[in-house]
Motif scaffolding. Structure first.
Motif, mmCIF file in Angstrom:
data_model
loop_
_atom_site.group_PDB
_atom_site.id
_atom_site.type_symbol
_atom_site.label_atom_id
_atom_site.label_comp_id
_atom_site.label_asym_id
_atom_site.label_seq_id
_atom_site.Cartn_x
_atom_site.Cartn_y
_atom_site.Cartn_z
ATOM 1 N N LEU A 30 0.834 -1.212 0.000
ATOM 2 C CA LEU A 30 0.000 0.000 0.000
ATOM 3 C C LEU A 30 0.866 1.259 0.000
ATOM 4 O O LEU A 30 1.290 1.724 1.067
ATOM 5 C CB LEU A 30 -0.911 0.023 1.231
ATOM 6 C CG LEU A 30 -1.838 -1.167 1.425
ATOM 7 C CD1 LEU A 30 -2.583 -1.019 2.747
ATOM 8 C CD2 LEU A 30 -2.809 -1.271 0.264
ATOM 9 N N SER A 301 -17.411 4.309 2.042
ATOM 10 C CA SER A 301 -16.974 4.475 0.648
ATOM 11 C C SER A 301 -17.678 5.691 0.037
ATOM 12 O O SER A 301 -17.032 6.539 -0.581
ATOM 13 C CB SER A 301 -17.314 3.217 -0.158
ATOM 14 O OG SER A 301 -17.141 3.480 -1.539
ATOM 15 N N GLN A 348 -10.536 1.179 5.131
ATOM 16 C CA GLN A 348 -10.824 0.384 3.927
ATOM 17 C C GLN A 348 -11.362 1.286 2.808
ATOM 18 O O GLN A 348 -10.979 1.145 1.653
ATOM 19 C CB GLN A 348 -11.823 -0.721 4.255
ATOM 20 C CG GLN A 348 -11.275 -1.826 5.144
ATOM 21 C CD GLN A 348 -12.352 -2.741 5.674
ATOM 22 O OE1 GLN A 348 -13.476 -2.315 5.916
ATOM 23 N NE2 GLN A 348 -12.010 -4.007 5.866
ATOM 24 N N LEU A 351 -8.765 3.041 1.016
ATOM 25 C CA LEU A 351 -7.940 2.140 0.185
ATOM 26 C C LEU A 351 -8.493 1.983 -1.218
ATOM 27 O O LEU A 351 -7.791 1.571 -2.126
ATOM 28 C CB LEU A 351 -7.925 0.743 0.823
ATOM 29 C CG LEU A 351 -6.901 0.423 1.899
ATOM 30 C CD1 LEU A 351 -7.021 -1.048 2.285
ATOM 31 C CD2 LEU A 351 -5.511 0.745 1.414
ATOM 32 N N ILE A 352 -9.768 2.311 -1.414
ATOM 33 C CA ILE A 352 -10.426 2.045 -2.706
ATOM 34 C C ILE A 352 -9.683 2.754 -3.842
ATOM 35 O O ILE A 352 -9.375 3.943 -3.743
ATOM 36 C CB ILE A 352 -11.902 2.484 -2.673
ATOM 37 C CG1 ILE A 352 -12.684 1.658 -1.650
ATOM 38 C CG2 ILE A 352 -12.536 2.366 -4.063
ATOM 39 C CD1 ILE A 352 -14.091 2.195 -1.374
ATOM 40 N N ASP A 353 -9.407 2.006 -4.891
ATOM 41 C CA ASP A 353 -8.737 2.577 -6.079
ATOM 42 C C ASP A 353 -9.788 3.339 -6.881
ATOM 43 O O ASP A 353 -10.472 2.770 -7.759
ATOM 44 C CB ASP A 353 -8.116 1.435 -6.903
ATOM 45 C CG ASP A 353 -7.402 1.957 -8.140
ATOM 46 O OD1 ASP A 353 -6.620 1.199 -8.734
ATOM 47 O OD2 ASP A 353 -7.664 3.121 -8.538
ATOM 48 N N ALA A 376 -10.654 -3.717 -1.438
ATOM 49 C CA ALA A 376 -10.452 -2.831 -0.280
ATOM 50 C C ALA A 376 -11.098 -3.423 0.965
ATOM 51 O O ALA A 376 -10.483 -3.499 2.034
ATOM 52 C CB ALA A 376 -11.040 -1.454 -0.580
ATOM 53 N N THR A 379 -9.186 -6.289 2.499
ATOM 54 C CA THR A 379 -7.823 -6.021 2.970
ATOM 55 C C THR A 379 -7.854 -5.845 4.488
ATOM 56 O O THR A 379 -8.648 -5.060 5.004
ATOM 57 C CB THR A 379 -7.272 -4.744 2.311
ATOM 58 O OG1 THR A 379 -7.280 -4.919 0.889
ATOM 59 C CG2 THR A 379 -5.857 -4.444 2.790
#
Ligand code: LRH
Ligand code: MN
Length: 424
Positions: A30, A301, A348, A351-353, A376, A379
């Motif tokens: 990461l 998110s 998390q 972390l999302i692309d 995400a 992970t």
């Protein structure tokens, strides 16, 4: 009972090697791990003053003992939480359950524990001893102007307490509604409630916010006068710029898509904050992330995407608050777990692309979009959340240290086994 830095340092010493290995392994994959850790350090969740005892249900209450007997002991308990995770840096008070006798003393005690005062909560869902008018048939919706006036005056009094403590917002949850068809004129109830909220709104200091909390049912079981996000948005839009909606995760009908509601309220600039908890059926007020962790991730998110789209500050532009009640677990352990679950979902979501997700959405590549999200969610970000605690001077494993120090046992010795905290 206090937890000092040496007790935390000694605890971390034992766990640091394993933590370091786990963290370094995660950082390899990461690139922006440290940026996420910094965001986690800054992210503070407000703890409800009414959730430090075992509230029980109408069928029974099973006290764990050592419950706080007054506001001072509630602040001390939240101070313990904050010492253990350095992510519980605010307290949300409920009036009249927590009326401060001495503002100065309470402010000083809170700052000694590193705590600030988040949203104040009014209470027009219970009749207080000696109260002139009953809220049996509602408060701000009530057909009798005198009852509405009493509710308005109470909310203005709550604002006054908040101003003295440095709070900057008022949460209004109204139990108002009806339990039988024909009992209520919905339009009249809405207009009475709006007019009443307008009087409270006009008493707000310029730099304050008012949060209109909606709820689908309970204690009324046919209609609720602020019953869903649409009604709350209607009130908040008609009230003005200082008015927002408040999303309590347990206040929705089964299978409601809360992450979509959050996305739209954020888009409208009318999302004020949250009461985090979890539920399987009704307003169960269970530990956050204990029943539907994927939903909590999807909500964060939408929060990260929507807040970044509006250039909002993750740490202060929304109200991050827990609202829970405890029956089976130690209240402090339950709250430690809730804060952990919130930070995990936030990490998390960070972390999302996002570029990959947008690309998949633009291509209607449903499988790819799901894969991006679930990568995400799947992970294990716990080493990041633990690293944030370590860097903030908190415990690597708060529950383990809480138990190793026998905190509840010490509180029972100090306060007794039968003490009852005000609240739910
Ligand atoms: C109502 C609610 C509201 C509080 C109360 C303690 O269900 O969520 O936020 O006032 O719980
Ligand atoms: Mn709530």
């Amino acid at each position: 009972m206090n937890i000092d830095k040496n007790q935390i340092a000694e605890h971390n010493q034992r766990l640091e090697t394993v933590q370091q290995r786990r963290f370094e392994r995660l950082v390899e994959d990461l690139p922006h791990a440290v940026d996420i850790v910094n965001k986690l350090v800054d992210f503070q969740v407000a703890i409800p003053s009414w959730a430090l005892g075992t509230g029980g249900t109408r069928f029974g209450r099973f006290s764990g003992g050592g419950e706080p007997r007054n506001l001072e002991e509630k602040i001390a308990d939240i101070g313990l939480l904050h010492a253990l995770n350095r992510s519980s840096g605010a307290i949300s008070l409920h009036i009249p359950w927590d009326i401060p006798a001495d503002y100065e003393a309470i402010r000083t005690l809170a700052s000694q524990h590193g705590l600030t005062f988040d949203a104040m909560n009014s209470n027009t869902f219970q009749d207080q001893p000696g109260q002139t008018h009953s809220y049996k048939f509602g408060s701000m919706q009530h057909v009798d102007r005198a009852v509405r006036k009493q509710a308005i005056d109470h909310n203005i009094e709550v604002i006054k307490h908040g101003i003295e403590l440095g709070s900057k917002s008022l949460t209004v949850w109204l139990a108002d509604g009806s339990s039988f068809p024909g009992q209520l004129n919905f339009r009249r109830a809405f207009q009475n409630t709006l007019e009443s909220l307008q009087e409270v709104y006009s008493a707000l200091p310029a730099d304050w916010k008012i949060f209109v909390e909606y709820k689908a049912f309970e204690p009324n079981f046919y209609s609720t006068t602020v019953g869903d996000w649409g009604q709350s948005l209607l009130y908040a839009s008609k009230l003005g710029d200082k008015a927002y909606t408040l999303v309590d995760l347990g206040h929705h009908l089964p299978n409601a898509n809360i992450e979509q509601i959050v996305a739209l309220l954020l888009m409208e600039g009318k999302l004020g904050g949250f009461h985090f908890n979890d539920s399987k059926y009704g307003d169960d007020d269970l530990t956050t992330g204990s029943i539907k962790p994927y939903q909590l991730f999807l909500i964060f998110s939408e929060l990260v995407e929507g807040m970044d789209a509006r250039g909002m500050d993750h740490t202060k532009d929304l109200g991050w608050m827990i609202d829970a009640s405890h029956n089976l677990k130690d209240p402090l352990e339950d709250l430690i777990q809730s804060v952990e679950a919130i930070l995990i979902a936030y990490a998390q979501a960070l972390l999302i692309d996002r570029p990959a997700l947008r690309e998949a959405q633009a291509a209607n590549d449903v499988t790819r979009a799901q894969e991006v999200l679930q990568l995400a969610f799947r992970t294990d970000v716990r080493p990041l959340v633990a690293e944030a605690r370590l860097r903030a001077g908190a415990a690597l494993d708060p529950i383990e240290l809480y138990r190793a120090l026998n905190v509840r046992g010490e509180l029972v010795k100090e306060r007794g086994a039968k003490t009852v905290a005000t609240g739910l």
